[in-house]
Design a protein around this motif. Structure first.
Motif, PDB file in Angstrom:
ATOM      1  N   ASN A   1       3.964   2.196   2.228  1.00 17.45           N
ATOM      2  CA  ASN A   1       4.600   1.706   0.998  1.00 17.45           C
ATOM      3  C   ASN A   1       4.767   0.190   0.974  1.00 17.45           C
ATOM      4  OD1 ASN A   1       5.407   2.911  -1.473  1.00 17.45           O
ATOM      5  ND2 ASN A   1       7.519   2.307  -1.058  1.00 17.45           N
ATOM      6  N   ASP A   2       3.891  -0.522   1.673  1.00 16.53           N
ATOM      7  CA  ASP A   2       3.958  -1.985   1.725  1.00 16.53           C
ATOM      8  C   ASP A   2       3.167  -2.587   0.568  1.00 16.53           C
ATOM      9  OD1 ASP A   2       3.292  -4.768   2.433  1.00 16.53           O
ATOM     10  OD2 ASP A   2       4.194  -4.290   4.378  1.00 16.53           O
ATOM     11  N   GLU A   3       3.873  -3.190  -0.376  1.00 18.68           N
ATOM     12  CA  GLU A   3       3.260  -3.750  -1.596  1.00 18.68           C
ATOM     13  C   GLU A   3       2.305  -4.895  -1.269  1.00 18.68           C
ATOM     14  OE1 GLU A   3       3.205  -3.830  -5.955  1.00 18.68           O
ATOM     15  OE2 GLU A   3       4.429  -2.543  -4.681  1.00 18.68           O
ATOM     16  N   ASP A   4       2.672  -5.761  -0.341  1.00 14.01           N
ATOM     17  CA  ASP A   4       1.830  -6.921  -0.005  1.00 14.01           C
ATOM     18  C   ASP A   4       0.501  -6.477   0.602  1.00 14.01           C
ATOM     19  OD1 ASP A   4       3.757  -8.679  -0.898  1.00 14.01           O
ATOM     20  OD2 ASP A   4       4.685  -8.918   1.082  1.00 14.01           O
TER      21      ASP A   4
ATOM     22  N   PRO B   1       4.815 -11.197  17.754  1.00 13.15           N
ATOM     23  CA  PRO B   1       3.559 -10.520  18.119  1.00 13.15           C
ATOM     24  C   PRO B   1       3.626  -9.010  17.906  1.00 13.15           C
ATOM     25  CG  PRO B   1       4.142 -12.139  19.787  1.00 13.15           C
ATOM     26  CD  PRO B   1       5.306 -12.077  18.848  1.00 13.15           C
ATOM     27  N   ILE B   2       4.782  -8.403  18.183  1.00 10.21           N
ATOM     28  CA  ILE B   2       4.929  -6.951  18.005  1.00 10.21           C
ATOM     29  C   ILE B   2       4.766  -6.584  16.539  1.00 10.21           C
ATOM     30  CG2 ILE B   2       6.579  -5.046  18.127  1.00 10.21           C
ATOM     31  CD1 ILE B   2       7.696  -6.244  20.660  1.00 10.21           C
ATOM     32  N   GLU B   3       5.407  -7.358  15.659  1.00 15.23           N
ATOM     33  CA  GLU B   3       5.303  -7.086  14.219  1.00 15.23           C
ATOM     34  C   GLU B   3       3.869  -7.281  13.733  1.00 15.23           C
ATOM     35  OE1 GLU B   3       6.745  -8.809   9.893  1.00 15.23           O
ATOM     36  OE2 GLU B   3       7.734  -9.547  11.699  1.00 15.23           O
ATOM     37  N   THR B   4       3.187  -8.306  14.250  1.00 14.99           N
ATOM     38  CA  THR B   4       1.807  -8.580  13.841  1.00 14.99           C
ATOM     39  C   THR B   4       0.900  -7.396  14.155  1.00 14.99           C
ATOM     40  OG1 THR B   4       2.111 -10.957  14.210  1.00 14.99           O
ATOM     41  CG2 THR B   4      -0.149 -10.141  14.163  1.00 14.99           C
ATOM     42  N   ILE B   5       1.019  -6.850  15.356  1.00 16.83           N
ATOM     43  CA  ILE B   5       0.175  -5.725  15.751  1.00 16.83           C
ATOM     44  C   ILE B   5       0.481  -4.495  14.896  1.00 16.83           C
ATOM     45  CG2 ILE B   5      -0.270  -4.093  17.638  1.00 16.83           C
ATOM     46  CD1 ILE B   5       0.076  -6.519  19.541  1.00 16.83           C
ATOM     47  N   GLU B   6       1.766  -4.272  14.622  1.00 17.03           N
ATOM     48  CA  GLU B   6       2.145  -3.118  13.800  1.00 17.03           C
ATOM     49  C   GLU B   6       1.568  -3.244  12.394  1.00 17.03           C
ATOM     50  OE1 GLU B   6       4.395  -0.679  11.068  1.00 17.03           O
ATOM     51  OE2 GLU B   6       4.564  -2.856  11.146  1.00 17.03           O
ATOM     52  N   ARG B   7       1.604  -4.451  11.823  1.00 22.55           N
ATOM     53  CA  ARG B   7       1.044  -4.673  10.488  1.00 22.55           C
ATOM     54  C   ARG B   7      -0.478  -4.559  10.509  1.00 22.55           C
ATOM     55  NH1 ARG B   7       3.498  -6.801   6.300  1.00 22.55           N
ATOM     56  NH2 ARG B   7       1.801  -8.217   5.744  1.00 22.55           N
ATOM     57  N   LEU B   8      -1.102  -4.991  11.588  1.00 26.29           N
ATOM     58  CA  LEU B   8      -2.558  -4.882  11.706  1.00 26.29           C
ATOM     59  C   LEU B   8      -2.990  -3.418  11.593  1.00 26.29           C
ATOM     60  CD1 LEU B   8      -4.770  -6.850  14.169  1.00 26.29           C
ATOM     61  CD2 LEU B   8      -5.129  -4.405  13.896  1.00 26.29           C
TER      62      LEU B   8
ATOM     63  N   ASP C   1     -10.504   2.502 -10.663  1.00 24.35           N
ATOM     64  CA  ASP C   1     -10.167   1.094 -10.865  1.00 24.35           C
ATOM     65  C   ASP C   1      -9.274   0.573  -9.742  1.00 24.35           C
ATOM     66  OD1 ASP C   1      -7.660   2.253 -11.423  1.00 24.35           O
ATOM     67  OD2 ASP C   1      -8.038   2.252 -13.579  1.00 24.35           O
ATOM     68  N   ASP C   2      -8.844  -0.694  -9.890  1.00 27.84           N
ATOM     69  CA  ASP C   2      -7.992  -1.337  -8.878  1.00 27.84           C
ATOM     70  C   ASP C   2      -6.660  -0.609  -8.706  1.00 27.84           C
ATOM     71  OD1 ASP C   2      -9.989  -3.150  -8.664  1.00 27.84           O
ATOM     72  OD2 ASP C   2      -8.917  -4.819  -9.600  1.00 27.84           O
ATOM     73  N   LYS C   3      -6.193   0.002  -9.790  1.00 29.54           N
ATOM     74  CA  LYS C   3      -4.911   0.712  -9.720  1.00 29.54           C
ATOM     75  C   LYS C   3      -4.998   1.870  -8.724  1.00 29.54           C
ATOM     76  CE  LYS C   3      -1.520   3.018 -12.706  1.00 29.54           C
ATOM     77  NZ  LYS C   3      -1.267   3.554 -14.063  1.00 29.54           N
ATOM     78  N   ASP C   4      -6.113   2.604  -8.760  1.00 30.03           N
ATOM     79  CA  ASP C   4      -6.301   3.713  -7.817  1.00 30.03           C
ATOM     80  C   ASP C   4      -6.369   3.198  -6.379  1.00 30.03           C
ATOM     81  OD1 ASP C   4      -6.342   5.511  -9.877  1.00 30.03           O
ATOM     82  OD2 ASP C   4      -8.509   5.730  -9.946  1.00 30.03           O
ATOM     83  N   ILE C   5      -7.093   2.086  -6.207  1.00 29.98           N
ATOM     84  CA  ILE C   5      -7.217   1.498  -4.859  1.00 29.98           C
ATOM     85  C   ILE C   5      -5.841   1.092  -4.334  1.00 29.98           C
ATOM     86  CG2 ILE C   5      -8.102  -0.503  -3.579  1.00 29.98           C
ATOM     87  CD1 ILE C   5     -10.604  -0.355  -5.330  1.00 29.98           C
ATOM     88  N   LYS C   6      -5.040   0.509  -5.216  1.00 29.08           N
ATOM     89  CA  LYS C   6      -3.706   0.069  -4.799  1.00 29.08           C
ATOM     90  C   LYS C   6      -2.829   1.265  -4.422  1.00 29.08           C
ATOM     91  CE  LYS C   6       0.273  -2.724  -6.043  1.00 29.08           C
ATOM     92  NZ  LYS C   6       0.886  -3.676  -6.997  1.00 29.08           N
ATOM     93  N   PHE C   7      -2.896   2.331  -5.205  1.00 30.63           N
ATOM     94  CA  PHE C   7      -2.113   3.532  -4.902  1.00 30.63           C
ATOM     95  C   PHE C   7      -2.455   4.076  -3.517  1.00 30.63           C
ATOM     96  CE2 PHE C   7      -1.230   4.982  -9.544  1.00 30.63           C
ATOM     97  CZ  PHE C   7      -0.113   4.177  -9.573  1.00 30.63           C
ATOM     98  N   ILE C   8      -3.772   4.224  -3.243  1.00 32.15           N
ATOM     99  CA  ILE C   8      -4.206   4.793  -1.960  1.00 32.15           C
ATOM    100  C   ILE C   8      -3.765   3.907  -0.804  1.00 32.15           C
ATOM    101  CG2 ILE C   8      -6.195   5.432  -0.544  1.00 32.15           C
ATOM    102  CD1 ILE C   8      -7.675   6.102  -3.161  1.00 32.15           C
ATOM    103  N   SER C   9      -3.989   2.589  -0.947  1.00 34.57           N
ATOM    104  CA  SER C   9      -3.665   1.674   0.152  1.00 34.57           C
ATOM    105  C   SER C   9      -2.155   1.574   0.377  1.00 34.57           C
ATOM    106  CB  SER C   9      -4.255   0.286  -0.115  1.00 34.57           C
ATOM    107  OG  SER C   9      -3.837  -0.217  -1.351  1.00 34.57           O
ATOM    108  N   LYS C  10      -1.395   1.626  -0.704  1.00 35.35           N
ATOM    109  CA  LYS C  10       0.060   1.483  -0.570  1.00 35.35           C
ATOM    110  C   LYS C  10       0.664   2.646   0.211  1.00 35.35           C
ATOM    111  CE  LYS C  10       4.199   0.435  -3.299  1.00 35.35           C
ATOM    112  NZ  LYS C  10       4.744   0.244  -4.662  1.00 35.35           N
ATOM    113  N   ILE C  11       0.229   3.860  -0.104  1.00 30.64           N
ATOM    114  CA  ILE C  11       0.791   5.022   0.590  1.00 30.64           C
ATOM    115  C   ILE C  11       0.361   5.032   2.053  1.00 30.64           C
ATOM    116  CG2 ILE C  11      -1.036   6.732   0.136  1.00 30.64           C
ATOM    117  CD1 ILE C  11       2.695   7.425  -0.335  1.00 30.64           C
ATOM    118  N   SER C  12      -0.881   4.566   2.346  1.00 32.67           N
ATOM    119  CA  SER C  12      -1.368   4.549   3.725  1.00 32.67           C
ATOM    120  C   SER C  12      -0.743   3.422   4.539  1.00 32.67           C
ATOM    121  CB  SER C  12      -2.890   4.393   3.742  1.00 32.67           C
ATOM    122  OG  SER C  12      -3.506   5.521   3.185  1.00 32.67           O
ATOM    123  N   ALA C  13      -0.269   2.382   3.841  1.00 34.81           N
ATOM    124  CA  ALA C  13       0.330   1.233   4.530  1.00 34.81           C
ATOM    125  C   ALA C  13       1.842   1.347   4.616  1.00 34.81           C
ATOM    126  CB  ALA C  13      -0.057  -0.055   3.819  1.00 34.81           C
TER     127      ALA C  13
END
Length: 526
Positions: free
Chosen positions: A153-156, A382-389, A139-151
């Motif tokens: 820990n960024d909730e947004d 711009p530096i922050e944008t690339i890092e977030r990308l 479900d979406d909860k699993d997707i959120k867990f995987i993406s959060k740890i790979s990002a």
């Protein structure tokens, strides 16, 4: 050009130094408590990131021996990223251990090929063991867990990835680009998916991708071979006011390919080349875009091609394994629903869902109806944008890997527990090497969190399976329940590619490099 032939015994120290040069900065980024690395591009611009792939790609040093070893490690580690979209950092860390320990075994009298065989056997056994532990994404909860740890820990970012995956699924495409403000914008499109990617890596950017908007597309069943064909295509595009083109053909061979690549690199006309040999897929795509396939039966491209031979696409995105092409939804396309209906009827005639014909029609319908999302990543600078990308990219790729084959407890715990399950079957002389690999991520996360690795591992040995050290809150807890998870494909590819890197270096006794002075002189005269 002259070469230098170097014996391993004469450059042993440099090999170990090279391993540390690439490993240390990348290892420092592991876990949400890991550090960033500031790097400078070839134009002297400074950026920062904790993305292992980006750091690896920017490490190139002056010493030829160091650089040769670094390039081997870099190439194998980036392969993990190309295959599953994540895991570069873990591959570098794992390979560094296997290289050092493998060379130690050889120095102590082991035959290099025996070491290689044990490494391959270990990778295969670990894959079986890890697969037993895999949990399917539900479900979406699993997707959120995987993406959060790979990002990191960024909730947004995690919340955005959940929205994105609902649109694109496994087969749709995500196109990442720099935005123009602080907020990230998510733009949804439909798109046609081609399961054929960029024909040449020389046409990709540093992220192994290429994207274009409002671009003419040529679809042909020809094999483009001759330079005059390539010249005519590019001249027709340029004369019509475009400096980008997408060409989808049966093949690109002979004189045509280098001509396309040269023009692309010189920024005369940027090109995306895609090879698609199935005529029915070419016809599906042409109908989707509202045009026709330029057929070989109609004569030579050189004689017949005009700008009317091209079909306009709203957006095209391609990576090494697939491409997605979107059309302007505002333009009417009467033939598209007719085509989809006809394919559905053909699919229903083959009622068995396991029938190859049924699956073929199902895939064609999927290609015609898939989603595409463009993410305009925002940031204050711009530096922050690339890092977030880069963090969006890691999160999306990790989720897709998880959706394919499931996920595991993260923070290194799945690999460590799998090793403990097979430890008795490993020859005694090899246990030190494989134990060090199994503990590597746990140790590095502990170091990056300011903890003593030995204390953390000792504590984990006292706890039940699935309990790991959570870098976010400093607690020992169930990794799955805490949302600290890792895709199975990432874990297995990390081990397989680390073993591959180590085998290249451990099974060699000589290194042949360009003579530095000769190399400089050669380049000076170009």
């Amino acid at each position: 050009m002259n070469k230098r032939v170097l014996k391993y015994e004469d450059i042993k120290d440099k090999i170990y130094e090279a391993v540390d040069i690439i490993t240390e900065p990348i290892a420092s980024t592991l876990s949400p408590k890991g550090s960033n690395v500031i790097y400078e591009d070839n134009n002297g611009n400074q950026f920062y990131t904790n993305d292992g792939k980006t750091i690896a790609m920017n490490i190139q040093v002056k010493d030829d021996v160091h650089n040769a070893i670094i390039e081997i490690i870099k190439g194998g580690s980036l392969k993990t990223n190309m295959e599953v979209g994540d895991g570069t950092s873990s591959t570098v860390v794992a390979s560094s251990i296997l290289i050092k320990e493998g060379l130690r075994l050889v120095e102590n009298g082991y035959n290099q090929m025996d070491v290689r065989d044990e490494l391959i056997k270990f990778a295969e056994t670990m894959k079986v063991e890890l697969t037993k532990k895999a949990i399917k994404v539900k479900d979406d909860k699993d997707i959120k867990f995987i993406s959060k740890i790979s990002a990191g820990n960024d909730e947004d970012i995690a919340n955005d990835v959940v929205k994105i995956m609902k649109v694109v699924g496994l087969d749709g495409q995500v196109m990442l680009d720099k935005g123009y403000g602080e907020k990230t914008e998510i733009i949804e499109d439909t798109g046609f998916v081609l399961h054929s990617g960029l024909f040449s890596q020389e046409l990709a950017n540093k992220q192994f991708q290429s994207g274009m908007v409002e671009v003419p597309v040529l679809i042909t069943d020809k094999r483009i071979y001759y330079k005059p064909e390539a010249e005519t295509i590019l001249k027709t595009v340029l004369d019509s006011g475009y400096n980008e083109v997408v060409i989808i053909a049966q093949d690109f061979i002979g004189e045509a390919l280098p001509y396309f690549v040269t023009n692309h690199k010189n920024n005369k006309v940027r090109v995306i080349l895609i090879s698609e040999k199935r005529l029915e897929v070419l016809e599906d795509l042409a109908i989707y875009l509202g045009g026709e396939v330029i057929s070989d039966k109609k004569g030579s491209l050189v004689d017949d091609i005009t700008i009317d031979s091209f079909i306009m696409a709203k957006r095209v995105f391609a990576d090494p394994v697939k491409a997605i092409i979107s059309r302007d939804k505002e333009e009417k396309n009467k033939e598209l629903p007719v085509r989809i209906k006809a394919l559905r009827q053909q699919m229903e005639k083959n009622g068995n869902k396991n029938d190859p014909e049924y699956i073929k029609y199902q895939n064609r319908i999927s290609s015609l109806t898939n989603g595409m999302v463009t993410v305009k990543v925002g940031g204050i600078t711009p530096i922050e944008t690339i890092e977030r990308l880069y963090r969006y990219e890691d999160a999306i790729n990790a989720v897709r890997a998880g959706m394919k084959e499931g996920y595991l407890p993260g923070a290194g715990i799945a690999i460590y527990e799998s090793y403990l399950n097979i430890e008795k079957s490993i020859p005694n002389d090899f246990k030190r090497m494989f134990k060090a690999l199994a503990e590597a991520n746990i140790r590095q996360i502990a170091i990056n969190c300011g903890r003593t690795p030995e204390v953390v591992i000792e504590k984990l040995n006292e706890l039940e399976d699935g309990i790991g050290y959570n870098a976010v809150n400093g607690k020992y807890e169930n990794m799955i329940k805490a949302g600290v998870i890792e895709p199975l494909l990432v874990a297995t590819n990390v081990i397989a590619n680390a073993v591959s890197i180590a085998n290249v270096i451990v099974t060699s006794k000589y290194l042949i490099v360009n003579d530095l002075e000769d190399y400089k002189e050669s380049n000076k005269n170009k």
